[in-house]
Design a protein around this motif. Structure first.
Motif, mmCIF file in Angstrom:
data_model
loop_
_atom_site.group_PDB
_atom_site.id
_atom_site.type_symbol
_atom_site.label_atom_id
_atom_site.label_comp_id
_atom_site.label_asym_id
_atom_site.label_seq_id
_atom_site.Cartn_x
_atom_site.Cartn_y
_atom_site.Cartn_z
ATOM 1 N N PHE A 1 -15.320 -75.431 18.992
ATOM 2 C CA PHE A 1 -14.557 -76.152 19.485
ATOM 3 C C PHE A 1 -15.624 -77.098 19.727
ATOM 4 N N THR A 2 -16.989 -76.803 20.580
ATOM 5 C CA THR A 2 -18.275 -77.693 20.471
ATOM 6 C C THR A 2 -18.630 -78.673 19.245
ATOM 7 N N ASN A 3 -18.932 -77.303 18.252
ATOM 8 C CA ASN A 3 -19.095 -77.694 17.050
ATOM 9 C C ASN A 3 -17.897 -78.530 16.166
ATOM 10 N N PHE A 4 -16.508 -78.617 16.423
ATOM 11 C CA PHE A 4 -15.571 -79.704 15.689
ATOM 12 C C PHE A 4 -16.022 -80.828 17.171
ATOM 13 N N VAL A 5 -15.698 -81.121 17.443
ATOM 14 C CA VAL A 5 -16.132 -82.607 18.834
ATOM 15 C C VAL A 5 -16.712 -82.882 18.111
ATOM 16 N N SER A 6 -17.902 -81.901 18.303
ATOM 17 C CA SER A 6 -19.642 -82.864 18.362
ATOM 18 C C SER A 6 -19.711 -83.848 16.672
ATOM 19 N N GLY A 7 -18.879 -82.903 15.882
ATOM 20 C CA GLY A 7 -19.240 -83.543 14.997
ATOM 21 C C GLY A 7 -18.153 -84.132 14.309
ATOM 22 N N GLN A 8 -17.189 -84.475 15.411
ATOM 23 C CA GLN A 8 -16.126 -85.896 14.744
ATOM 24 C C GLN A 8 -16.504 -86.315 15.646
ATOM 25 N N LEU A 9 -16.843 -86.424 16.970
ATOM 26 C CA LEU A 9 -17.571 -87.844 17.749
ATOM 27 C C LEU A 9 -18.428 -88.531 17.464
ATOM 28 N N THR A 10 -19.658 -87.522 16.330
ATOM 29 C CA THR A 10 -20.469 -88.238 15.798
ATOM 30 C C THR A 10 -20.105 -89.161 14.578
ATOM 31 N N GLU A 11 -18.904 -88.557 13.585
ATOM 32 C CA GLU A 11 -18.182 -88.534 12.275
ATOM 33 C C GLU A 11 -17.645 -90.690 12.801
ATOM 34 N N ALA A 12 -16.939 -90.283 14.014
ATOM 35 C CA ALA A 12 -16.341 -91.646 14.511
ATOM 36 C C ALA A 12 -17.452 -92.320 15.538
ATOM 37 N N VAL A 13 -18.882 -91.873 15.375
ATOM 38 C CA VAL A 13 -19.540 -93.497 15.946
ATOM 39 C C VAL A 13 -19.691 -93.697 14.562
ATOM 40 N N VAL B 1 -19.276 -83.105 10.091
ATOM 41 C CA VAL B 1 -18.151 -81.538 10.121
ATOM 42 C C VAL B 1 -18.427 -81.046 9.373
ATOM 43 N N GLY B 2 -18.285 -80.479 8.090
ATOM 44 C CA GLY B 2 -19.146 -80.078 7.175
ATOM 45 C C GLY B 2 -18.138 -78.428 7.192
ATOM 46 N N LYS B 3 -19.096 -77.953 7.601
ATOM 47 C CA LYS B 3 -19.183 -76.134 7.592
ATOM 48 C C LYS B 3 -19.132 -75.777 9.353
ATOM 49 N N SER B 4 -18.749 -77.431 9.965
ATOM 50 C CA SER B 4 -18.685 -76.625 11.201
ATOM 51 C C SER B 4 -17.577 -75.916 11.987
ATOM 52 N N VAL B 5 -16.897 -75.986 11.520
ATOM 53 C CA VAL B 5 -15.489 -75.678 11.218
ATOM 54 C C VAL B 5 -15.440 -74.363 10.530
ATOM 55 N N GLY B 6 -15.666 -74.779 9.399
ATOM 56 C CA GLY B 6 -16.117 -73.455 7.934
ATOM 57 C C GLY B 6 -14.564 -73.291 7.260
ATOM 58 N N LEU B 7 -13.783 -74.311 7.079
ATOM 59 C CA LEU B 7 -11.974 -74.406 7.093
ATOM 60 C C LEU B 7 -12.234 -74.730 5.270
ATOM 61 N N PRO B 8 -11.135 -74.384 5.122
ATOM 62 C CA PRO B 8 -11.126 -74.819 3.647
ATOM 63 C C PRO B 8 -10.206 -76.337 3.917
ATOM 64 N N GLY B 9 -10.124 -77.186 2.358
ATOM 65 C CA GLY B 9 -9.812 -78.377 3.429
ATOM 66 C C GLY B 9 -8.552 -78.444 3.331
ATOM 67 N N VAL C 1 -3.454 -79.945 10.819
ATOM 68 C CA VAL C 1 -3.203 -81.014 11.244
ATOM 69 C C VAL C 1 -1.146 -81.690 11.458
ATOM 70 N N THR C 2 -0.808 -81.283 10.013
ATOM 71 C CA THR C 2 0.190 -81.648 9.619
ATOM 72 C C THR C 2 1.192 -80.469 10.974
ATOM 73 N N VAL D 1 -7.299 -78.530 14.217
ATOM 74 C CA VAL D 1 -7.991 -77.862 13.250
ATOM 75 C C VAL D 1 -8.735 -76.550 14.144
ATOM 76 N N PRO D 2 -9.577 -76.282 15.458
ATOM 77 C CA PRO D 2 -10.544 -75.111 15.689
ATOM 78 C C PRO D 2 -9.721 -74.416 16.459
ATOM 79 N N VAL D 3 -8.129 -74.372 16.599
ATOM 80 C CA VAL D 3 -7.431 -73.180 17.137
ATOM 81 C C VAL D 3 -7.363 -72.370 15.288
ATOM 82 N N CYS D 4 -7.078 -73.739 14.351
ATOM 83 C CA CYS D 4 -7.000 -72.498 12.930
ATOM 84 C C CYS D 4 -8.253 -72.679 12.661
ATOM 85 N N ALA D 5 -9.178 -73.116 13.100
ATOM 86 C CA ALA D 5 -10.788 -72.396 12.781
ATOM 87 C C ALA D 5 -11.499 -71.018 13.365
ATOM 88 N N VAL D 6 -10.318 -70.396 14.544
ATOM 89 C CA VAL D 6 -10.857 -69.785 15.496
ATOM 90 C C VAL D 6 -10.445 -68.480 14.845
#
Length: 394
Positions: free
Chosen positions: A253-265, A343-351, A358-359, A374-379
């Motif tokens: 969750f930390t990797n996902f949120v920090s990655g998404q925040l960086t991407e959003a900025v 974000v990339g490999k922060s969650v390690g999920l296939p596209g 998300v759907t 997404v982070p729940v599915c990644a876990v």
């Protein structure tokens, strides 16, 4: 010559069981009983699905402030941790007991300030854009009239008769004004009503914020107590397993949120400067909204872009097309360069799994489901890979 017999050993009741089997009859009976009980409970829940959903809805309503508080605490903690590290390096002479209060205050003000800034930037911009559109209606009507007259003349050369163009601009202004600004069903009224309905949960959010601040102020103590409780209640092997899953969940969750925040900025800044270069109006409000909605994977930036295009369309319809083309290019850059790198490999999920998560999350739980699916599915995916790895080891 002795006859070959199957290798068997007797169990407690004298009945033969295959040699090497570690499952006595009591264990088998216990597992069968549990499976039957679970099957009965599941069947009953399906038959009484409405009652079950109502019950869980009431339980969820009771814990809503604490769930909101946990989500707020996690979001603020993503900013709080690096901020505390920077504070400790830069302010070594300041008493250590001031680090947490100062950094927590700065992190909270920063997060809440960004959210409120986006909301109170977008709504006034939408109203201003609607007023500007109404004022420009006569100009738009005249331009459409000239364009249609040219089309009629061109068609007449080929003996095609088109109807004459006749639009009463005053009547059109009245209709559009009613559509946008009507007190009961206008677009602005509906938009403001949606915003105020979100604000109607202010009590839960405030309680959640208080709970979040308490969690963050005492997070080390709370984490130690929870760890001690798990180790005390559960056997050692299960306790270690739960703690490892908790650590994996926290890291994911930390990797996902920090990655998404960086991407959003990044996408917000690129959108802002691109709109300034192209001369597209409302660069600040639209870029801020695109950045916030970009926190939702895949669909987020499109949601913000759609509202931004509508906002620009009301003010300058010609620029709305340029904005859509610019957003398409920006999305390609974001999808192929920014997202894989940041974000990339922060969650390690296939596209494909990201799209499915998300759907399904959006359909089940709305915006929050899209954010956390997404982070729940990644876990779950990480646990699955670990299980498969261990299964092949034996």
């Amino acid at each position: 010559m002795e006859k070959k017999t199957k290798n068997t050993v007797g169990n407690r009741n004298g009945n033969p069981t295959p040699q090497g089997s570690n499952w006595p009859d009591e264990t088998i009976i216990r597992y069968i009983t549990r499976a039957l009980v679970l099957l009965i409970v599941f069947a009953w829940a399906l038959v009484n699905l409405d009652a079950v959903l109502r019950f869980f809805g009431k339980v969820l309503a009771l814990f809503t402030p604490f769930l909101i508080g946990g989500a707020i605490a996690f979001l603020i903690n993503v900013i709080l941790r690096p901020l505390e590290c920077c504070w400790n390096k830069a302010c070594r002479k300041v008493p250590a007991k001031l680090t947490r209060p100062v950094c927590l205050t700065i992190s909270t003000v920063l997060v809440l300030g960004i959210l409120f800034a986006v909301v109170f930037m977008m709504i006034p911009s939408l109203r201003e854009s609607g007023d500007e559109f109404i004022q420009n209606i006569p100009v738009y009507v005249e331009k459409i009239g000239r364009w249609w007259a040219g089309v009629v003349q061109f068609a007449a050369k080929y003996n095609i008769i088109l109807p004459e163009y006749a639009i009463n601009s005053d009547l059109l202004i009245e209709k559009v004004t009613t559509l946008i600004s009507d007190e009961e069903s206008g677009i602005l009224t509906v938009t403001w009503g949606a915003a105020t309905s979100v604000l109607s949960v202010l009590v839960d959010v405030l309680l959640g914020l208080v709970f979040a601040l308490y969690l963050l102020a005492k997070k080390e103590v709370i984490a130690a107590h929870l760890k001690k409780l798990i180790v005390t209640v559960f056997p050692q092997k299960k306790a270690q397993r739960l703690l490892s899953i908790a650590a994996l969940t926290n890291q994911t969750f930390t990797n996902f949120v920090s990655g998404q925040l960086t991407e959003a900025v990044i996408i917000g800044v690129l959108c802002f400067f691109g709109m300034l270069i192209l001369g597209i109006p409302y660069a600040g409000a639209v870029s801020a909204f695109v950045a916030v909605t970009a926190l939702v994977p895949i669909f987020g930036a499109w949601i913000g872009g759609g509202l931004g295009a509508f906002l620009i369309l009301l003010a300058e319809p010609g620029k709305a097309l340029w904005f859509i083309l610019f957003l398409l290019i920006l999305q390609q850059v974001e999808g192929n360069l920014i997202y894989p790198k940041v974000v990339g490999k922060s969650v390690g999920l296939p596209g494909l799994l990201v799209l499915m998560a998300v759907t399904i999350g959006g359909e089940a739980f709305g915006i929050l489901g899209m954010l956390f699916s997404v982070p729940v599915c990644a876990v779950l995916f990480s646990l699955y890979l670990e299980y498969m790895k261990n299964a092949h080891t034996f």
